[in-house]
Structure formats: structure tokens, C-alpha cells
Motif scaffolding. Structure first.
Motif, PDB file in Angstrom:
ATOM      1  N   LEU A  86      11.455   6.176   6.489  1.00 57.12           N
ATOM      2  CA  LEU A  86      10.684   6.446   5.257  1.00 57.12           C
ATOM      3  C   LEU A  86       9.793   7.728   5.412  1.00 57.12           C
ATOM      4  CD1 LEU A  86      10.036   2.915   3.714  1.00 57.12           C
ATOM      5  CD2 LEU A  86      11.808   4.904   2.493  1.00 57.12           C
ATOM      6  N   PRO A  87       9.292   8.524   4.419  1.00 56.92           N
ATOM      7  CA  PRO A  87       8.607   9.652   4.175  1.00 56.92           C
ATOM      8  C   PRO A  87       7.441   9.621   5.394  1.00 56.92           C
ATOM      9  CG  PRO A  87       8.993   9.089   2.049  1.00 56.92           C
ATOM     10  CD  PRO A  87       9.528   8.002   2.865  1.00 56.92           C
ATOM     11  N   ASP A  88       6.629   8.571   5.413  1.00 53.69           N
ATOM     12  CA  ASP A  88       5.444   8.609   6.391  1.00 53.69           C
ATOM     13  C   ASP A  88       5.907   8.658   7.753  1.00 53.69           C
ATOM     14  OD1 ASP A  88       3.553   8.350   4.348  1.00 53.69           O
ATOM     15  OD2 ASP A  88       3.631   6.429   4.266  1.00 53.69           O
ATOM     16  N   ALA A 143      -1.584  11.823  -9.506  1.00 54.62           N
ATOM     17  CA  ALA A 143      -0.390  12.798  -9.413  1.00 54.62           C
ATOM     18  C   ALA A 143       0.147  12.388  -7.759  1.00 54.62           C
ATOM     19  CB  ALA A 143      -0.664  14.133  -9.603  1.00 54.62           C
ATOM     20  N   ALA A 144      -0.806  12.438  -6.838  1.00 50.69           N
ATOM     21  CA  ALA A 144      -0.280  12.164  -5.490  1.00 50.69           C
ATOM     22  C   ALA A 144       0.468  10.792  -5.548  1.00 50.69           C
ATOM     23  CB  ALA A 144      -1.349  12.525  -4.775  1.00 50.69           C
ATOM     24  N   ALA A 174       0.574  -1.174  -0.021  1.00 47.03           N
ATOM     25  CA  ALA A 174      -0.061   0.150  -0.120  1.00 47.03           C
ATOM     26  C   ALA A 174       0.910   1.184  -0.081  1.00 47.03           C
ATOM     27  CB  ALA A 174      -0.771  -0.139   1.044  1.00 47.03           C
ATOM     28  N   ILE A 175       0.426   2.296  -0.669  1.00 46.88           N
ATOM     29  CA  ILE A 175       0.980   3.749  -0.320  1.00 46.88           C
ATOM     30  C   ILE A 175       0.053   4.553   0.012  1.00 46.88           C
ATOM     31  CG2 ILE A 175       2.106   5.506  -1.954  1.00 46.88           C
ATOM     32  CD1 ILE A 175       3.250   3.558  -3.608  1.00 46.88           C
ATOM     33  N   ASN A 216      -5.436  11.996   3.984  1.00 44.42           N
ATOM     34  CA  ASN A 216      -4.596  10.833   3.411  1.00 44.42           C
ATOM     35  C   ASN A 216      -5.424   9.923   3.030  1.00 44.42           C
ATOM     36  OD1 ASN A 216      -1.911  11.728   4.417  1.00 44.42           O
ATOM     37  ND2 ASN A 216      -2.130  10.926   6.550  1.00 44.42           N
ATOM     38  N   ARG A 217      -5.218   9.409   1.784  1.00 42.55           N
ATOM     39  CA  ARG A 217      -5.897   8.276   1.210  1.00 42.55           C
ATOM     40  C   ARG A 217      -5.217   6.954   0.748  1.00 42.55           C
ATOM     41  NH1 ARG A 217      -8.993  11.956  -2.460  1.00 42.55           N
ATOM     42  NH2 ARG A 217      -8.989  12.901  -0.399  1.00 42.55           N
TER      43      ARG A 217
END
Ligand code: ADP
Ligand code: MG
Length: 363
Positions: free
Chosen positions: A305-307, A175-176, A112-113, A122-123
């Protein structure tokens, strides 16, 4: 909800993306030939890449590690057993007559992203799979009036094909998704994410349906090479399909091209089916077998990581979710911000990085 109003009511767009991400590696997936961008044509081609008779592929261990690390970064299931298949088709820049890919048993399964949307929401978008495969060569049709040239430098370069679930509903989400995927790949150092140089390319699958209804027939738009073009392709394609259905027609499943000059998609060929490729396990290659310890060791090498970084910045520096999102988008920015914020007011540091510093970089 972002619905499109047609003549007969509202429509929902459904999008799934297939991203080809070139693996950061000095050597190709099954040969020792180098992979540097921009070299003289046909100077980075081993006998394996040129498909000379009797040549045997040898798996590049580093490329496999890169794929596993990417899978872990996408919070995906790592398959301890996976298989390389031959995907057979004829093309002048594919001298073997097949691509070595993975089909039924890919190295990475579901993941998942998390998308960071503009409104701060957030989605989550599901990842279906990630598999390793070879890139093809390149045909050059503009070098000579009557002949095409072939450059095999790219032939055999390792690609990760990352396939999303059909979980996106508009161009902003697509895009996101691409922005976030690229950010994760760059943090991991497994793909440089450079769309202009073609190291990240995207096939865009689009269908339309009545809100919440059955999935419609999709069209696949091949090789779109910028996020802006992905947006344009989705918007054009959704309206094209709605127009056809509202006129009483049906959508043919097909492969289309995006024409960046006209901002349109155009039919390329009717969609091929998996059985057209006569997939079968490559008899030159053994299945990939990992033990859990191998995967765990690679998991231990992952950077923050970014999250996770974003959550930590909000927690430790007391900055807003939005600000933290901007600070973590690029790994280098995040590291720079932390150096600047040391012993200073974090909000002041954010404002300076986002304002004066970004302006300076742009200049
Ligand atoms: P193929 O290689 O035939 O294109 P893949 O399984 O590799 O098949 O990729 C299919 C892609 O199409 C996935 O990203 C998936 O999410 C997307 N997809 C599947 N069905 C639909 C649909 N009805 N509308 C939009 N996208 C879809
Ligand atoms: Mg496809």
C-alpha cells in the motif's frame, strides 16, 4: 494550527467525514444484477432490487471480501461477527421501504489513515468504522415537466460507508484525507474512487469550537461530490457557524446541502436521530461470521500500500519523501517509475516522470 479569526477571537474547525464508496463488484450486494455504470435506466434490476413481495436477499461473498480487504488496508479491526440491520425510511426510489445496512455491529471497526500534508508532515486521522450497505435508486426530476422518473439500476449496489473520527481541523486535512483514502481504495481495487460518476461520495460534518474546547454541535453536509466542493463547503460552513454563535445564536444539528453554483450550504432538514429509523436486525439475513483464517488469507492478498511503498522508495532509491509521495500516489505511476528507474539514476527517473512524462499525459 489553522484557526479562524472571528469578531470575538479565534475559532477551531472540527471535521469528520462519512464516505460512501461503491464496492468494485460485477454484481450487487444481495442480488446477481449487474452494476455497470451508464446503462439504460431500469435494465439492471432484479426482483430483489425492485423489492417484489417475498424476494429474499442472498449475500454476495465477493462484496464481503472487498469490505474486509478495505478494512485491512485501513489497518482496522475486522469484526469476526457482524450483523445486517434494516434502516427504515420512505423514499420513492427505495421500493423496500428500508435499506439493508449495518448499525451497532459493523464488519470493520477502528482503524487509521495517515495524511501526507503539503509541508511534508504526516498527520493521522482515526477511522471509526466501515460498514456494508445497499445503495438506493435514483429519482430523476428533470426528464418530464410534471413527473418524476425512477431508475433502480443503482438500487442494491454494494456501498462501504467509511466513517472517520472528528479528527480533521481544516479543509486541507479533509482534502488530504479524501486523496489518501481514494489512493488506498484504488490500490486495493475495492472502489474505483471516481467522484464524478458518484462511486465515491462524501458527507461532511462540520462544527466549530474555541481552540481545544468542548466539541460544538455539528452540521452534516450531504453528498458532496468533489474534493474542491468539500473544501468550499467546509470553509463556508465554519464561517456561517461562527457568525451565528458570535451573534448570540446557537447551532441546530441539521442536514445541509452544498450549492456548488453559489458556494453555499443550505438547510435541508433537521437532523434525524438513529431511533427515527427503527433499526432492527434483518430477519432475512444471518449474521456474518468469519474465522481468523479467512481474514488472514485475505490479508495475504493485499498489495503493497502507498505508505509502505513510499517508505521503500525512500529507502531503496534514496529519493526524497516528497518525491516518493508523488511517485506512489497512483499504483500505476509507482509501477511505471520502478520500471523507468531500473538501471538508471533514480533521481533522474523521478524528474523525468514528474516533468516530461506527466506533462505528456496532461497533453
Ligand atoms: P450519523 O449517521 O448520525 O451522521 P455517524 O456516526 O455515521 O452518524 O457519523 C458521524 C460523523 O460526524 C463522523 O464522521 C464523526 O467524526 C463526525 N462528528 C461527530 N461529532 C462531530 C463534531 N462535533 N464536529 C464535527 N464532526 C463530528
Ligand atoms: Mg451521517
Amino acid at each position: 494550527m489553522s484557526l479562524i479569526k472571528g469578531e470575538t477571537g479565534y475559532w477551531e474547525t472540527v471535521i469528520g467525514l462519512e464516505v460512501h464508496a461503491q464496492v468494485v463488484s460485477q454484481a450487487k450486494l444481495f442480488s446477481g444484477a449487474p452494476t455497470a455504470f451508464g446503462a439504460e435506466p431500469n435494465t439492471q434490476v432484479s426482483l430483489v432490487d425492485a423489492a417484489m413481495p417475498g424476494m429474499l436477499p442472498v449475500i454476495n461473498r465477493y462484496c464481503v471480501e472487498q469490505a474486509v480487504r478495505t478494512g485491512l488496508g485501513l489497518k482496522a479491526r475486522i469484526n469476526l461477527h457482524s450483523v445486517f440491520d434494516r434502516k427504515n425510511y420512505f423514499y420513492a426510489d427505495l421500493p423496500a421501504g428500508y435499506q439493508i445496512s449495518q448499525y451497532k455491529q459493523p464488519v470493520v471497526g477502528e482503524g487509521a489513515i495517515v495524511l501526507d500534508m503539503k509541508d511534508g508532515e504526516n498527520r493521522e486521522v482515526g477511522i471509526e468504522r466501515l460498514h456494508l450497505e445497499q445503495d438506493a435508486g435514483k429519482s430523476l426530476h428533470d426528464q418530464h415537466p410534471t413527473q418524476s422518473y425512477i431508475d433502480l439500476n443503482r438500487a442494491g449496489v454494494a456501498l462501504m460507508e467509511i466513517v472517520s473520527k472528528p479528527d480533521m481541523r481544516n479543509a486541507d486535512e479533509a482534502a488530504a484525507y479524501l486523496t489518501k483514502l481514494r489512493s488506498i481504495l484504488r490500490y486495493l481495487g475495492t472502489c474505483d474512487g471516481n467522484m464524478e460518476e458518484g462511486s465515491m461520495r462524501c458527507d461532511v460534518n462540520v462544527s466549530v469550537r474555541r481552540p481545544g474546547g468542548e466539541l460544538g454541535t455539528r452540521c452534516e453536509i450531504k453528498n458532496v461530490n468533489s474534493i474542491r466542493f468539500v473544501r468550499q463547503a467546509i470553509e463556508y460552513e465554519a464561517r456561517r457557524q461562527i457568525g451565528i454563535i458570535e451573534d448570540g445564536g446557537t447551532i441546530d444539528q441539521e442536514t445541509r446541502l452544498f450549492d456548488a453554483v453559489r458556494g453555499e450550504t443550505r438547510s435541508m432538514r433537521s437532523k434525524e436521530e438513529a431511533h427515527d429509523y427503527r433499526y432492527f436486525p434483518d430477519p432475512d439475513l444471518l449474521p456474518l461470521e468469519f474465522d481468523q483464517a479467512y481474514v488472514d488469507d485475505l490479508a495475504a492478498t493485499l498489495p503493497e500500500l502507498p505508505d509502505d511503498k513510499k517508505a521503500r522508495f525512500v529507502r531503496d532509491y534514496g529519493i526524497s519523501v516528497y518525491d516518493a509521495g508523488v511517485m506512489v500516489a497512483e499504483r500505476e505511476t509507482a509501477e511505471f517509475f520502478e520500471a523507468v528507474a531500473k538501471g538508471r539514476d533514480p533521481k533522474l527517473a523521478v524528474n523525468w516522470v514528474m516533468g516530461d512524462f506527466f506533462a505528456m499525459l496532461n497533453r
